[in-house]
Every structure is written in structure tokens, then in C-alpha cells.
Scaffold this active site. Structure first.
Site, mmCIF file in Angstrom:
data_model
loop_
_atom_site.group_PDB
_atom_site.id
_atom_site.type_symbol
_atom_site.label_atom_id
_atom_site.label_comp_id
_atom_site.label_asym_id
_atom_site.label_seq_id
_atom_site.Cartn_x
_atom_site.Cartn_y
_atom_site.Cartn_z
ATOM 1 N N ASN A 13 0.828 -1.169 -0.039
ATOM 2 C CA ASN A 13 0.093 -0.109 -0.170
ATOM 3 C C ASN A 13 1.053 1.024 0.046
ATOM 4 O OD1 ASN A 13 -2.339 1.154 2.233
ATOM 5 N ND2 ASN A 13 -1.961 1.757 0.320
ATOM 6 N N GLN A 47 -2.180 6.889 -1.637
ATOM 7 C CA GLN A 47 -2.502 7.909 -0.889
ATOM 8 C C GLN A 47 -1.138 8.859 -0.983
ATOM 9 O OE1 GLN A 47 -3.032 4.830 0.702
ATOM 10 N NE2 GLN A 47 -5.344 4.935 0.561
ATOM 11 N N ASN A 65 -6.590 10.303 -0.687
ATOM 12 C CA ASN A 65 -6.832 9.133 -1.403
ATOM 13 C C ASN A 65 -6.430 9.291 -3.018
ATOM 14 O OD1 ASN A 65 -7.280 7.016 0.384
ATOM 15 N ND2 ASN A 65 -9.547 7.646 0.329
ATOM 16 N N CYS A 74 -5.173 6.413 8.128
ATOM 17 C CA CYS A 74 -4.645 5.412 7.434
ATOM 18 C C CYS A 74 -3.584 4.745 8.226
ATOM 19 C CB CYS A 74 -3.923 5.848 6.010
ATOM 20 S SG CYS A 74 -3.129 4.786 4.961
ATOM 21 N N ASN A 76 -1.477 2.090 7.400
ATOM 22 C CA ASN A 76 -0.079 1.690 6.637
ATOM 23 C C ASN A 76 0.569 2.971 6.592
ATOM 24 O OD1 ASN A 76 -0.362 -1.041 6.474
ATOM 25 N ND2 ASN A 76 -1.661 -0.871 4.626
ATOM 26 N N HIS A 151 -15.645 1.277 8.029
ATOM 27 C CA HIS A 151 -15.378 0.143 7.529
ATOM 28 C C HIS A 151 -16.609 -0.915 7.725
ATOM 29 C CE1 HIS A 151 -11.173 -0.085 6.520
ATOM 30 N NE2 HIS A 151 -10.910 0.847 7.546
ATOM 31 N N GLU A 200 -10.530 -0.255 -0.928
ATOM 32 C CA GLU A 200 -10.481 0.831 -0.092
ATOM 33 C C GLU A 200 -11.117 2.019 -0.678
ATOM 34 O OE1 GLU A 200 -6.657 3.122 2.151
ATOM 35 O OE2 GLU A 200 -6.250 1.519 0.742
ATOM 36 N N ARG A 201 -11.837 2.791 0.109
ATOM 37 C CA ARG A 201 -12.654 4.021 -0.225
ATOM 38 C C ARG A 201 -11.839 4.940 -0.942
ATOM 39 N NH1 ARG A 201 -14.789 7.804 4.381
ATOM 40 N NH2 ARG A 201 -12.674 7.860 4.947
ATOM 41 N N CYS A 209 -4.446 -2.823 3.625
ATOM 42 C CA CYS A 209 -5.089 -1.619 4.324
ATOM 43 C C CYS A 209 -4.961 -1.717 5.935
ATOM 44 C CB CYS A 209 -6.540 -1.672 4.155
ATOM 45 S SG CYS A 209 -7.659 -0.278 4.650
#
Length: 272
Positions: A13, A47, A65, A74, A76, A151, A200-201, A209
């Protein structure tokens, strides 16, 4: 004027990190974030992460994003910023202040406490978030939880059998979720092991994620499916999630610096 960046990732990610803690950055909007994130004409990332001074923590972290939308949290990215900082840090986000600390297994992040109330997710109307009475084709009765961002989690026999490229965006943009939603499909392997895929949105299907791993682990724990410390296996690798007795979530896993570079802000419509 050129702007320096660091390309980083957590289990695949990936992020473009701009450090404005000591050098003032020009204002960034959603268009500039999306342009930088574009994998064909920009630097390319899931991101864009912008670091700024904070009045209440060691730094402030803003997260955009790939579609340019700004999000609250986030996991990560928090580990990546912890690696970049090189020592323990308190990090201000839109979801509140989180803490990151280097450990032998990588970076450990205190993610705060989960929220389960329907209006904290948020949903468009009240319902039981422990087993939501809704379905999208074969995906039924999910758990909803907010771990800094929203989520929804579906427990299935085989996450890899789910057509996430089609169902992910359908669920993400459903009117039930007024701020859109991150979509997780997970299988329970053992009392301490989960396999997970995440849509992921604002970013799409992702290799990892961190907040999704936290939300899925918490959802499984709420249902009594796993113990309070689990390993969550994602396509990019594994994270260890612990839900402490005091309610706090701790996520531990690796972060990696890929390379550094610089760019001309004019190339991405950024006015200096």
C-alpha cells in the site's frame, strides 16, 4: 522551486510523502493530490501523505486518497510516517492523535478505540452494526465499525472468490453510507489468523489496508470468532492486531522506504 518527496509503502500500500514540518509547502487541493497519485502521468500512489507542524502532537498528518478525497486515517501510512520519523511520535490526524513507535517487528501504532454506533460509522439510518440486516448479492449481514475511518466487514468462506472489482465500488457508494465506506471480505482461518481483501474507499482494491485489518479483527473479535490478538494476512503481507482490555487497538507491521525524488509543482497545477 522543486518539492521533495519520499516514496514509501506498507505491505505494498504505497504513499507519496511530502514533509512540510520544516519547509512550508504550497497549498494542496484534491486536484493536485489526484494528479500526483496518477500512476501514468504523476508519481503514482494509493495515498498522498502531507506532514505539517502540529500544536497538539509531534506532527500533523493529512491523507489524500488517489481520487483526491481527504480521509481521516490510514494505518499503513502511519507506520510509514513512523519509519520516516525514526523514533516514537504522536501524530495528529483528522481522526484524532495516534502514536507510532519503532519495534523489532517494524512499527507499532496505537490506533485508538473502535466505535460501533450506527451514527459513528456513519450509516444513513439506525440499525444493528454487529450484524447488519443488509446484503449485496452473496455478501450478507456484515459488521460495521469505525476505527478512525468507516469500514464494513463481510465474513466469507473464500475472500478470493469474491468479485471485489465489481462489488467493492457498488458497496462503497451505496446510499446507506453517506461518507462512503471501506469494504472488507475476510475468512477466519484459526482463532489467531484471518485472511483479508480490501476495497479501499477512494483508492480501490489494495494490497494492504491497516485500518481494514484493524476493523476486520475487531469485527471478528466482537462476534467471538477469534482471540484478542490475531495475524491478518493481506495480499501484500501480514499485520498483527491486538485489542487491549482498555479498548485500545494496536497494529504492528513493516514499513518501507522505496526512493526519494523531487518534482516541479507547476507540472501538477500547484501554485507556489
Amino acid at each position: 522551486m522543486r518539492i521533495d518527496f519520499t516514496k514509501m509503502h506498507g505491505l505494498g500500500n504505497d504513499f507519496v510523502v511530502l514533509d512540510g514540518r520544516e519547509r512550508l509547502l504550497p497549498p494542496l487541493d484534491s486536484g493536485a493530490a489526484a494528479a500526483l497519485a496518477n500512476r501514468h502521468t504523476g508519481i503514482g500512489c494509493d495515498q498522498l501523505v502531507v506532514l505539517e507542524p502540529s500544536q497538539i502532537a509531534d506532527m500533523r498528518m493529512r491523507i489524500f486518497n488517489a481520487d483526491g478525497s481527504e480521509v481521516e486515517a490510514c494505518g499503513n501510512a502511519t507506520r510509514a510516517v513512523g519509519l520516516l520519523h525514526g523514533r516514537s511520535a504522536r501524530i495528529e490526524t483528522l481522526a484524532g492523535v495516534v502514536s507510532a513507535c519503532p519495534v523489532e517487528a517494524g512499527i507499532s501504532v496505537e490506533m485508538g478505540t473502535p466505535r460501533f454506533d450506527w451514527d459513528a460509522i456513519p450509516l444513513s439510518y439506525p440499525m444493528d452494526t454487529h450484524a447488519m440486516p443488509v446484503a449485496w448479492e452473496e455478501l450478507t449481514n456484515p459488521v460495521a465499525v469505525n476505527v478512525g475511518n468507516p469500514h464494513v466487514i463481510f465474513f466469507v468462506a473464500d475472500p478470493h472468490a469474491i468479485d471485489m472489482s465489481r462489488l467493492g465500488p457498488m458497496i462503497e457508494t451505496d446510499p446507506l453510507f453517506p461518507e462512503r465506506i471501506n469494504v472488507n471480505v475476510a475468512a477466519i482461518v484459526a482463532r489467531d489468523a484471518i485472511v483479508l481483501r480490501v476495497w479501499e474507499r477512494g483508492a480501490g482494491l489494495t494490497r494492504a489496508c491497516g485500518t481494514g485489518a484493524c476493523a476486520t479483527a475487531i469485527g471478528a473479535m466482537k462476534r467471538g470468532l477469534v482471540d484478542r490478538r490475531v495475524t491478518v494476512a493481506l495480499p501484500g503481507g501480514a499485520l498483527v492486531i491486538e485489542w487491549r482490555e482498555d479498548g485500545g487497538i494496536v497494529m504492528t507491521g513493516p514499513a518501507t522506504e522505496a526512493f526519494r525524488g523531487s518534482f516541479d509543482p507547476a507540472d501538477f497545477g500547484i501554485v507556489v
